[in-house]
Scaffold this motif. Structure first.
Motif, short mmCIF file in Angstrom:
data_model
loop_
_atom_site.label_atom_id
_atom_site.label_comp_id
_atom_site.label_asym_id
_atom_site.label_seq_id
_atom_site.Cartn_x
_atom_site.Cartn_y
_atom_site.Cartn_z
N ALA A 28 0.73 -1.33 0.15
CA ALA A 28 0.05 -0.11 0.02
C ALA A 28 0.93 1.23 -0.02
O ALA A 28 1.90 1.31 0.70
CB ALA A 28 -1.01 0.00 1.25
N GLN A 29 0.24 2.26 -0.70
CA GLN A 29 1.27 3.46 -0.69
C GLN A 29 0.80 4.21 0.57
O GLN A 29 -0.13 4.12 1.31
CB GLN A 29 0.65 4.37 -1.75
CG GLN A 29 1.17 3.76 -3.08
CD GLN A 29 0.56 4.91 -4.44
OE1 GLN A 29 -0.34 5.52 -3.89
NE2 GLN A 29 1.15 4.82 -5.51
N THR A 30 1.80 5.12 1.09
CA THR A 30 1.90 5.39 2.59
C THR A 30 1.82 7.14 2.36
O THR A 30 2.88 7.48 1.39
CB THR A 30 2.98 5.24 3.28
OG1 THR A 30 3.01 3.76 3.41
CG2 THR A 30 3.16 5.77 4.70
N ASN A 31 1.47 7.79 3.14
CA ASN A 31 0.98 9.13 3.03
C ASN A 31 2.45 9.80 3.88
O ASN A 31 2.45 9.40 5.22
CB ASN A 31 -0.11 9.87 3.36
CG ASN A 31 -1.40 9.46 2.66
OD1 ASN A 31 -1.54 10.37 1.55
ND2 ASN A 31 -2.10 8.58 2.78
N TYR A 32 3.28 10.48 3.46
CA TYR A 32 4.31 11.24 4.09
C TYR A 32 4.22 12.62 4.33
O TYR A 32 3.79 13.23 3.35
CB TYR A 32 5.68 10.75 3.35
CG TYR A 32 5.87 9.30 3.57
CD1 TYR A 32 6.96 8.83 4.50
CD2 TYR A 32 5.72 8.35 2.44
CE1 TYR A 32 7.10 7.56 4.45
CE2 TYR A 32 5.89 7.21 2.64
CZ TYR A 32 6.56 6.61 3.54
OH TYR A 32 7.19 5.15 3.60
N THR A 33 4.61 13.33 5.40
CA THR A 33 4.46 14.66 5.60
C THR A 33 5.74 15.14 5.68
O THR A 33 6.77 14.55 6.16
CB THR A 33 3.66 15.06 6.77
OG1 THR A 33 2.43 14.29 6.91
CG2 THR A 33 3.73 16.47 7.07
N LEU A 34 6.18 16.11 4.79
CA LEU A 34 7.42 16.77 4.94
C LEU A 34 7.71 17.31 6.21
O LEU A 34 7.10 18.02 7.01
CB LEU A 34 7.49 17.90 4.02
CG LEU A 34 7.42 17.51 2.40
CD1 LEU A 34 7.70 18.98 1.65
CD2 LEU A 34 8.27 16.72 1.93
N ASP A 35 9.06 17.07 6.41
CA ASP A 35 9.70 17.69 7.74
C ASP A 35 10.33 18.87 7.54
O ASP A 35 11.33 18.96 6.78
CB ASP A 35 10.64 16.56 8.37
CG ASP A 35 11.46 17.07 9.58
OD1 ASP A 35 11.18 18.24 10.27
OD2 ASP A 35 12.20 16.39 10.41
N PRO A 36 9.75 20.05 8.01
CA PRO A 36 10.29 21.25 7.62
C PRO A 36 11.67 21.74 8.05
O PRO A 36 12.48 22.35 7.39
CB PRO A 36 9.21 22.26 8.12
CG PRO A 36 8.58 21.64 9.39
CD PRO A 36 8.58 20.20 8.89
N LEU A 37 12.01 20.83 9.50
CA LEU A 37 13.30 21.08 9.88
C LEU A 37 14.70 20.48 8.83
O LEU A 37 15.72 20.63 9.07
CB LEU A 37 13.44 20.66 11.30
CG LEU A 37 12.56 21.47 12.19
CD1 LEU A 37 12.82 20.66 13.40
CD2 LEU A 37 12.85 22.85 12.27
N HIS A 38 14.07 19.50 8.00
CA HIS A 38 15.16 18.76 7.38
C HIS A 38 14.52 18.68 5.88
O HIS A 38 15.12 17.85 4.80
CB HIS A 38 15.18 17.23 7.85
CG HIS A 38 15.62 17.16 9.17
ND1 HIS A 38 14.84 17.05 10.52
CD2 HIS A 38 17.00 17.11 9.72
CE1 HIS A 38 15.41 16.90 11.38
NE2 HIS A 38 16.60 17.05 11.05
N THR A 39 14.04 19.78 5.36
CA THR A 39 13.79 19.89 3.97
C THR A 39 13.93 21.51 3.63
O THR A 39 13.70 22.25 4.20
CB THR A 39 12.37 19.68 3.81
OG1 THR A 39 12.13 18.58 4.24
CG2 THR A 39 11.87 20.04 2.25
N SER A 40 14.80 21.39 2.46
CA SER A 40 15.45 22.86 2.22
C SER A 40 15.20 22.96 0.55
O SER A 40 15.46 21.71 -0.19
CB SER A 40 16.60 23.00 2.85
OG SER A 40 17.37 21.89 2.32
N VAL A 41 15.07 24.11 -0.09
CA VAL A 41 15.33 24.29 -1.46
C VAL A 41 16.37 25.57 -1.32
O VAL A 41 16.25 26.49 -0.94
CB VAL A 41 14.07 24.81 -2.02
CG1 VAL A 41 14.41 25.21 -3.39
CG2 VAL A 41 13.00 23.83 -1.84
N TYR A 42 17.31 25.32 -2.16
CA TYR A 42 18.54 26.11 -2.32
C TYR A 42 18.70 26.35 -3.76
O TYR A 42 18.31 25.65 -4.88
CB TYR A 42 19.94 25.65 -1.78
CG TYR A 42 20.04 25.60 -0.42
CD1 TYR A 42 20.79 26.59 0.29
CD2 TYR A 42 19.56 24.32 0.13
CE1 TYR A 42 20.74 26.58 1.73
CE2 TYR A 42 19.81 24.51 1.80
CZ TYR A 42 20.20 25.62 2.43
OH TYR A 42 20.43 25.58 3.65
#
Length: 200
Positions: A28-42
């Motif tokens: 089954a596919q799982t829903n994941y929520t982004l962790d803002p402390l370890h997600t970044s866009v440079y």
């Protein structure tokens, strides 16, 4: 009981076995929520072909649906364009203005994808659409690395999927033409994503 009767009874029981035996588990596919402390866009862009101007976006939100067993999935995340940070307040003000990101009228950039490219059992890229300043263009994120597993933090176990991705966009394709060609048209993106199972 006669042999023919036993044979009929045996056949009937055999026919019932698939109905009473538990079905094999379906991945089954799982829903994941982004962790803002370890997600970044440079991002980075060449300045007069001598140095590179770099910055980041500090506010990111999103969801990932992913099946580690098959590599199938989709994602949808947004970037608060007003959170741009180059370490230079004057430059940040220019980037937020209508000359570039036009934060007042376009407060978010968005990336949506429903095609994960898997080769040799590994995620190698994600194909989707990137929207910036109201303009949507196809964009492939190349995966530098990606994996799912458990991490232990302060004695607590967490299921986590994460990886590093990169891409290059032409800013002129989104209407960002100010200071061309002194500031390059090509802008490199480096994205770090970490997410844990959450609510749909």
């Amino acid at each position: 009981m006669r042999a023919p009767t036993l044979a009929i009874l045996g056949a009937a029981l055999a026919a019932l076995v698939p109905l009473v035996m538990p079905a094999p588990a379906i991945a089954a596919q799982t829903n994941y929520t982004l962790d803002p402390l370890h997600t970044s866009v440079y991002f980075g862009a060449s300045h007069f072909d001598r140095t590179t101007v770099r910055g980041r976006f500090g506010k990111i939100d999103g969801r990932i649906i992913y099946d580690p067993a098959t590599g199938a999935g989709s994602l949808d995340f947004t970037v608060d364009t007003g959170s741009v940070d180059t370490g230079n307040r004057t430059l940040d003000g220019v980037l937020r203005s209508d000359q570039f990101l036009d934060v007042q009228n376009n407060p978010y950039a968005r990336y949506r994808a429903n095609h994960f490219v898997v080769e040799g059992g590994k995620l190698v890229a994600v194909d989707g659409d990137f929207t910036l300043r109201g303009v949507t263009q196809p964009l492939r994120l190349e995966a530098d690395r990606f994996s799912c597993g458990q991490t232990v933090l302060f004695g607590v176990h967490h299921d986590v999927c994460g990886g590093d991705f990169h891409a290059t966009i032409r800013r002129s394709a989104y209407g960002l033409t100010r200071f061309l060609p002194d500031v390059s048209d090509n802008v490199t993106l480096r994205i770090a994503v970490e997410a844990s199972p959450g609510q749909p």
